[in-house]
Motif scaffolding. Structure first.
Motif, PDB file in Angstrom:
ATOM      1  N   LEU A   9       0.829  -1.202   0.000  1.00  0.00           N
ATOM      2  CA  LEU A   9       0.000   0.000   0.000  1.00  0.00           C
ATOM      3  C   LEU A   9       0.867   1.257   0.000  1.00  0.00           C
ATOM      4  O   LEU A   9       0.550   2.256  -0.675  1.00  0.00           O
ATOM      5  N   ALA A  10       1.985   1.208   0.779  1.00  0.00           N
ATOM      6  CA  ALA A  10       2.883   2.353   0.789  1.00  0.00           C
ATOM      7  C   ALA A  10       3.501   2.579  -0.595  1.00  0.00           C
ATOM      8  O   ALA A  10       3.630   3.715  -1.089  1.00  0.00           O
ATOM      9  N   LEU A  11       3.887   1.464  -1.242  1.00  0.00           N
ATOM     10  CA  LEU A  11       4.449   1.570  -2.581  1.00  0.00           C
ATOM     11  C   LEU A  11       3.423   2.119  -3.548  1.00  0.00           C
ATOM     12  O   LEU A  11       3.728   2.973  -4.405  1.00  0.00           O
ATOM     13  N   ARG A  12       2.191   1.649  -3.369  1.00  0.00           N
ATOM     14  CA  ARG A  12       1.125   2.122  -4.265  1.00  0.00           C
ATOM     15  C   ARG A  12       0.892   3.611  -4.078  1.00  0.00           C
ATOM     16  O   ARG A  12       0.679   4.353  -5.055  1.00  0.00           O
ATOM     17  N   VAL A  13       0.918   4.077  -2.831  1.00  0.00           N
ATOM     18  CA  VAL A  13       0.728   5.502  -2.580  1.00  0.00           C
ATOM     19  C   VAL A  13       1.848   6.316  -3.243  1.00  0.00           C
ATOM     20  O   VAL A  13       1.611   7.349  -3.886  1.00  0.00           O
ATOM     21  N   GLY A  14       3.081   5.839  -3.093  1.00  0.00           N
ATOM     22  CA  GLY A  14       4.199   6.567  -3.716  1.00  0.00           C
ATOM     23  C   GLY A  14       4.075   6.618  -5.228  1.00  0.00           C
ATOM     24  O   GLY A  14       4.327   7.659  -5.863  1.00  0.00           O
ATOM     25  N   VAL A  15       3.708   5.471  -5.837  1.00  0.00           N
ATOM     26  CA  VAL A  15       3.547   5.451  -7.289  1.00  0.00           C
ATOM     27  C   VAL A  15       2.431   6.398  -7.734  1.00  0.00           C
ATOM     28  O   VAL A  15       2.562   7.149  -8.703  1.00  0.00           O
ATOM     29  N   ASP A  16       1.313   6.391  -6.973  1.00  0.00           N
ATOM     30  CA  ASP A  16       0.199   7.275  -7.348  1.00  0.00           C
ATOM     31  C   ASP A  16       0.581   8.745  -7.215  1.00  0.00           C
ATOM     32  O   ASP A  16       0.120   9.597  -7.995  1.00  0.00           O
ATOM     33  N   VAL A  17       1.409   9.044  -6.215  1.00  0.00           N
ATOM     34  CA  VAL A  17       1.855  10.430  -6.089  1.00  0.00           C
ATOM     35  C   VAL A  17       2.650  10.843  -7.327  1.00  0.00           C
ATOM     36  O   VAL A  17       2.446  11.926  -7.907  1.00  0.00           O
ATOM     37  N   LEU A  18       3.566  10.004  -7.764  1.00  0.00           N
ATOM     38  CA  LEU A  18       4.357  10.322  -8.963  1.00  0.00           C
ATOM     39  C   LEU A  18       3.463  10.442 -10.199  1.00  0.00           C
ATOM     40  O   LEU A  18       3.644  11.327 -11.039  1.00  0.00           O
ATOM     41  N   ILE A  19       2.494   9.513 -10.268  1.00  0.00           N
ATOM     42  CA  ILE A  19       1.585   9.553 -11.430  1.00  0.00           C
ATOM     43  C   ILE A  19       0.777  10.844 -11.423  1.00  0.00           C
ATOM     44  O   ILE A  19       0.598  11.512 -12.457  1.00  0.00           O
ATOM     45  N   ALA A  20       0.262  11.226 -10.258  1.00  0.00           N
ATOM     46  CA  ALA A  20      -0.537  12.446 -10.168  1.00  0.00           C
ATOM     47  C   ALA A  20       0.288  13.658 -10.582  1.00  0.00           C
ATOM     48  O   ALA A  20      -0.185  14.540 -11.327  1.00  0.00           O
ATOM     49  N   LEU A  21       1.536  13.729 -10.074  1.00  0.00           N
ATOM     50  CA  LEU A  21       2.373  14.865 -10.436  1.00  0.00           C
ATOM     51  C   LEU A  21       2.708  14.884 -11.930  1.00  0.00           C
ATOM     52  O   LEU A  21       2.700  15.933 -12.583  1.00  0.00           O
ATOM     53  N   ALA A  22       3.010  13.696 -12.482  1.00  0.00           N
ATOM     54  CA  ALA A  22       3.380  13.631 -13.896  1.00  0.00           C
ATOM     55  C   ALA A  22       2.226  14.066 -14.796  1.00  0.00           C
ATOM     56  O   ALA A  22       2.385  14.900 -15.718  1.00  0.00           O
ATOM     57  N   PHE A  23       1.031  13.520 -14.524  1.00  0.00           N
ATOM     58  CA  PHE A  23      -0.106  13.875 -15.380  1.00  0.00           C
ATOM     59  C   PHE A  23      -0.567  15.320 -15.143  1.00  0.00           C
ATOM     60  O   PHE A  23      -1.056  15.984 -16.068  1.00  0.00           O
ATOM     61  N   TRP A  24      -0.389  15.818 -13.907  1.00  0.00           N
ATOM     62  CA  TRP A  24      -0.723  17.227 -13.659  1.00  0.00           C
ATOM     63  C   TRP A  24       0.201  18.135 -14.471  1.00  0.00           C
ATOM     64  O   TRP A  24      -0.235  19.135 -15.054  1.00  0.00           O
ATOM     65  N   ALA A  25       1.497  17.774 -14.544  1.00  0.00           N
ATOM     66  CA  ALA A  25       2.445  18.556 -15.349  1.00  0.00           C
ATOM     67  C   ALA A  25       2.077  18.488 -16.833  1.00  0.00           C
ATOM     68  O   ALA A  25       2.148  19.504 -17.564  1.00  0.00           O
ATOM     69  N   GLN A  26       1.693  17.308 -17.308  1.00  0.00           N
ATOM     70  CA  GLN A  26       1.288  17.191 -18.713  1.00  0.00           C
ATOM     71  C   GLN A  26       0.035  18.007 -19.004  1.00  0.00           C
ATOM     72  O   GLN A  26      -0.092  18.622 -20.072  1.00  0.00           O
ATOM     73  N   MET A  27      -0.886  18.013 -18.028  1.00  0.00           N
ATOM     74  CA  MET A  27      -2.109  18.800 -18.228  1.00  0.00           C
ATOM     75  C   MET A  27      -1.772  20.288 -18.358  1.00  0.00           C
ATOM     76  O   MET A  27      -2.343  20.994 -19.191  1.00  0.00           O
ATOM     77  N   ARG A  28      -0.825  20.755 -17.536  1.00  0.00           N
ATOM     78  CA  ARG A  28      -0.448  22.150 -17.596  1.00  0.00           C
ATOM     79  C   ARG A  28       0.294  22.477 -18.898  1.00  0.00           C
ATOM     80  O   ARG A  28       0.154  23.568 -19.457  1.00  0.00           O
ATOM     81  N   ARG A  29       1.105  21.520 -19.361  1.00  0.00           N
ATOM     82  CA  ARG A  29       1.929  21.781 -20.538  1.00  0.00           C
ATOM     83  C   ARG A  29       1.142  21.633 -21.832  1.00  0.00           C
ATOM     84  O   ARG A  29       1.373  22.386 -22.790  1.00  0.00           O
ATOM     85  N   TYR A  30       0.232  20.660 -21.842  1.00  0.00           N
ATOM     86  CA  TYR A  30      -0.545  20.407 -23.077  1.00  0.00           C
ATOM     87  C   TYR A  30      -2.028  20.497 -22.757  1.00  0.00           C
ATOM     88  O   TYR A  30      -2.739  19.478 -22.705  1.00  0.00           O
ATOM     89  N   PRO A  31      -2.542  21.665 -22.512  1.00  0.00           N
ATOM     90  CA  PRO A  31      -3.957  21.775 -22.117  1.00  0.00           C
ATOM     91  C   PRO A  31      -4.914  21.337 -23.212  1.00  0.00           C
ATOM     92  O   PRO A  31      -6.076  21.039 -22.921  1.00  0.00           O
ATOM     93  N   ALA A  32      -4.456  21.318 -24.469  1.00  0.00           N
ATOM     94  CA  ALA A  32      -5.363  20.927 -25.551  1.00  0.00           C
ATOM     95  C   ALA A  32      -5.598  19.428 -25.598  1.00  0.00           C
ATOM     96  O   ALA A  32      -6.534  18.967 -26.274  1.00  0.00           O
ATOM     97  N   ILE A  33      -4.761  18.650 -24.890  1.00  0.00           N
ATOM     98  CA  ILE A  33      -4.907  17.193 -24.915  1.00  0.00           C
ATOM     99  C   ILE A  33      -5.768  16.776 -23.723  1.00  0.00           C
ATOM    100  O   ILE A  33      -5.413  17.000 -22.565  1.00  0.00           O
ATOM    101  N   GLY A  34      -6.909  16.194 -24.022  1.00  0.00           N
ATOM    102  CA  GLY A  34      -7.766  15.718 -22.942  1.00  0.00           C
ATOM    103  C   GLY A  34      -7.244  14.401 -22.354  1.00  0.00           C
ATOM    104  O   GLY A  34      -6.673  13.576 -23.064  1.00  0.00           O
ATOM    105  N   GLY A  35      -7.405  14.184 -21.025  1.00  0.00           N
ATOM    106  CA  GLY A  35      -6.973  12.932 -20.399  1.00  0.00           C
ATOM    107  C   GLY A  35      -6.030  13.103 -19.244  1.00  0.00           C
ATOM    108  O   GLY A  35      -6.295  12.562 -18.147  1.00  0.00           O
ATOM    109  N   PRO A  36      -4.894  13.809 -19.371  1.00  0.00           N
ATOM    110  CA  PRO A  36      -3.941  13.881 -18.249  1.00  0.00           C
ATOM    111  C   PRO A  36      -4.549  14.441 -16.971  1.00  0.00           C
ATOM    112  O   PRO A  36      -4.202  13.995 -15.869  1.00  0.00           O
ATOM    113  N   GLY A  37      -5.459  15.365 -17.073  1.00  0.00           N
ATOM    114  CA  GLY A  37      -6.084  15.912 -15.866  1.00  0.00           C
ATOM    115  C   GLY A  37      -6.897  14.865 -15.130  1.00  0.00           C
ATOM    116  O   GLY A  37      -6.826  14.751 -13.900  1.00  0.00           O
TER     117      GLY A  37
END
Length: 781
Positions: A9-37
């Motif tokens: 569960l701890a590993l899963r939380v860490g992975v989800d944190v990285l995933i959330a940050l990565a997709f949040w950055a993609q959403m900010r960088r490519y707002p025209a692409i739906g999905g990362p948010g």
């Protein structure tokens, strides 16, 4: 235990944190692409579910179990909604919220009201399976042709996850395995699948970026193609140069302007030579290097606008003119990439401007000639009175002398000089087109024959005279005498152009159709039925441009002082233009000259009587005479014989009016010696009152035309209103067609040329004044 649940569960939380940050950055960088948010929200929901699952047993079950299961369900739901957003499908937010609340309430119900673990497990697993099935269907529909590898991999992963969920749903109730035993294994399985899913989502984002980049490049290529097509089809020339002055591209208009082959800047085709780049300034001189638009852009880095330049084409004999602009094309760092040269062909405009300048020069010359003609005509009018007085009084003085008186020779010289002045006045009248003309159909061949016969009398032996007249030449409407004067003047000028050297003078007569290109533009309408052309050609000294531009100016001559009056060509021009014709001159210094005369044909006449040849000037001299210096004076044909020998004349009462006292005195004496009674006045009102006082007391009214106040025609109208039967004659120093028409309309019997007063006035009296009857009806003795 193979898998420790808290660790997973701890590993899963860490992975989800990285995933959330990565997709949040993609959403900010490519707002025209739906999905990362949405995928970032899915990771956050997974973090919440993992934390609550991790806190089970520590926190109340009423919080951890319903909220944790709902968060894990929402994590799968957000992942599915994110894919639908990526493929631009609708996102059912309202049903999603309602279903999430329903799931939370049911989970809480089966925990607090009816605690059935199996039902809670079926509810959770069934919800996740339903979401996964819907996601697989969307993935399948999006890429039915299986063209996108990333989508196919995601579909396969979704199917594997669906299989894992089914295994989880069947493991506990069917196989009897406890939930605590299988949970760590399935958490690890879904953790791996989540990592793979994140990788595939990232690949989908990269695929979309590649796809958008390809579309952007295609759009850019399409716009570039459109721009190239637009530039290629522009009527303005466009040339793009590199900084080293080599040509990068050129459009069709520029190639046509420069007479280059198609594809001008193609490396496979030869580039123009250095001489082909020669540019001319607006003054027609070669441009200096620093004046050229390309060099000015290189030197200043600024655009150059509205530069007029010429480009020699072909062998350099033809110059095309352009209005040019040049500007630099810089890169992102401000460095010069290209120099763009654009220009518009203004050759036709330059030609029109040149024609306009020529027409303006012709207009100025015409206005100057008209002013000189007006001045000359006015001077000639006053000079006519003086000459008439000199000739008339000299004639009267001769009559008063004995036949062999010594003074007769002096009077003869006075008369000769006055007659030469009279011929000069006639030339001035011809130049100003104020000499009376009797137009009739004339064959130029006949006039040419008689002119050449007169010209041969003055032709030096080393000069050959050639005449040629084409057959079937139609007549022209002209005055044969004045036409002969034109031909003689041109022939005399040609003799002088020989400068005593051997040579040839040619007279060529032919007829041109109305659409012939050789006709002057100003005669296009007048000569629609055709034109007769006379060319007078010599191989003498010719003329430079400065001389040629002044040959028709009155009193301009290249001959020595005393050898010419400078009126020969102006007189010829005045006569030709009065006949509706034109003169064209082609000459070059040392190459002779060709004078081409154009006359509109007399289309209404087919033949004219030719029994009597046209009256011609007596000689080919520039002014119409061929007197030679030093020759003895010829007898004066106009001298009036001594009154002792004159036949008696029938006495007539002549009423004479002139504002010049000298002429009044002369005419009175002249007519009285002829036996007439003369009543002379210098005031118009006195003449009118004299006729009103004695309407039948006069046989003829002879009046001057040009007088201050009332003109001669006004006096004639007033007198004829009193006595319509009284013959009236008007004398004028210049007679025009308009004057003759006005005189006829006023009732005037005859218009007399005033210079010929001595010869003409007595003839007019004899013609117009009827003899006065005696009381018994007989004429007086």
């Amino acid at each position: 235990m193979l898998f420790d649940l808290p660790t997973l569960l701890a590993l899963r939380v860490g992975v989800d944190v990285l995933i959330a940050l990565a997709f949040w950055a993609q959403m900010r960088r490519y707002p025209a692409i739906g999905g990362p948010g949405w995928w970032s929200l899915s990771a956050l929901a997974g973090i919440l579910g993992s934390v609550l699952l991790w806190a089970r047993g520590t926190w109340p079950d009423a919080l951890t179990l319903p909220v944790g299961n709902t968060a894990l369900m929402l994590s799968a739901l957000f992942a599915w909604i994110g894919f639908r957003s990526y493929i631009d499908r609708s996102r059912p937010l309202a049903p999603m919220v309602a279903g999430s609340l329903a799931f939370l309430c049911l989970t809480l119900f089966f925990l607090r009201v009816w605690d059935v673990p199996l039902v809670r497990q079926v509810l959770f697993t069934g919800s996740i399976i339903a979401i996964t099935v819907f996601a697989w269907l969307d993935i399948h529909r999006f890429d039915r042709q299986r063209r996108i590898p990333e989508i196919q991999a995601l579909k396969l992963l979704t199917a594997v996850e669906l299989g894992g969920l089914l295994a989880l749903a069947l493991a506990v109730p069917v196989l009897g395995i406890s939930l605590q035993a299988v949970t760590p294994s399935f958490i690890f399985f879904f953790l791996l699948s989540k990592l793979l899913r994140v990788v595939l989502y990232g690949a989908l984002v990269s695929y979309r970026l590649r796809l958008d980049g390809d579309k952007a490049r295609q759009g850019l290529q399409l716009r570039e193609a459109d721009s190239r097509a637009l530039i290629e089809n522009l009527s303005a020339g466009v040339m793009v140069f590199r900084p080293d002055q080599t040509l990068l591209s050129i459009n069709s208009a520029a190639r046509r302007f420069l007479d280059w082959v198609e594809g001008g800047a193609n490396a496979a085709l030869p580039q123009p030579t250095r001489s082909g780049w020669q540019m001319l300034g607006e003054d027609g001189q070669p441009m200096r290097r620093h004046e050229m638009p390309f060099e000015r852009v290189l030197a200043s880095g600024q655009a150059v606008r509205d530069v007029v330049l010429g480009m020699p084409v072909g062998d350099g004999s033809d110059v095309r003119w352009a209005l040019c602009n040049a500007y630099p094309e810089n890169d992102a760092q401000g460095g010069l990439r290209h120099v763009v040269l654009t220009f518009v062909d203004i050759s036709s405009l330059k030609a029109a401007q040149a024609r306009q300048k020529t027409l303006q020069a012709q207009l100025a010359q015409s206005q100057k000639m008209e002013a000189l003609g007006t001045l000359a005509g006015g001077v000639a009018h006053d000079f006519n009175n003086i000459l008439a007085a000199i000739l008339g009084n000299a004639d009267l003085a001769r009559q008063d002398l004995a036949p062999f008186a010594p003074a007769r020779e002096s009077l003869h010289e006075v008369s000769t000089a006055a007659r030469r002045g009279r011929e000069l006045v006639r030339q001035i009248m011809a130049f100003s087109r104020r000499q009376p003309m009797a137009r009739a159909p004339v064959y130029l061949g006949d006039v040419l024959t008689e002119s050449c016969s007169l010209l041969r009398a003055a032709l030096p032996p080393q000069i050959e005279l050639v005449q040629s007249c084409a057959r079937g030449i139609r007549p022209i409407l002209a005055d044969a005498t004045q036409l002969g004067q034109v031909l003689l003047n041109l022939g005399t000028n040609a003799i002088h152009a020989m400068q005593g050297q051997a040579g040839q003078i040619e007279y060529l007569v032919d007829e041109l159709p109305g659409d012939h290109l050789g006709l002057p533009a100003e005669l296009a309408q007048a000569c629609a039925a055709g034109a007769v052309r006379v060319r007078v050609r010599d191989n003498g000294c010719g003329m430079d441009e400065a001389t040629r531009s002044r040959i028709f100016e009155p009193f301009f001559t290249t001959k020595a002082v005393g050898s010419g009056t400078g009126l020969g060509l102006p007189v010829a021009l005045g006569i030709v233009q009065s006949l509706g014709g034109a003169i064209d001159v082609q000459t070059a210094e040392g190459q002779g000259a060709t004078f081409s005369l154009f006359f509109p044909v007399c289309a209404s006449m087919v033949t004219v009587p030719k029994a009597n040849g046209p009256a011609m000037p007596s000689s080919p001299d520039e002014g119409g005479t061929m007197s030679r210096p030093g020759a003895p004076a010829a007898p004066d044909p106009t001298e009036t014989p001594n009154m002792a020998d004159a036949p008696p004349a029938d006495q007539r009462h002549i009423l004479y009016l002139d504002d010049d006292d000298t002429l009044v005195f002369l005419v009175r004496r002249l007519l009285e010696r002829r036996g007439h009674k003369v009543t002379a006045f210098t005031e118009q009102r006195e003449v009118i009152e004299a006729v009103r006082g004695n309407p039948g007391g006069f046989d003829l009214l002879l009046t001057d035309y040009n007088m201050p106040g009332m003109s001669g025609l006004d006096v004639a109208k007033a007198v004829l209103a009193i006595n319509p039967a009284l013959p009236v004659a008007v004398a004028s120093g210049y007679i025009t067609d308009e004057l003759q028409a006005q005189a006829m309309a006023a009732g005037v019997r005859e218009v007399v040329f005033k210079t010929d007063a001595v010869e003409s006035f007595c003839e007019v009296v004899a013609r117009l004044a009827a003899p006065r009857a005696t009381p018994d009806g007989a004429s007086p003795p």
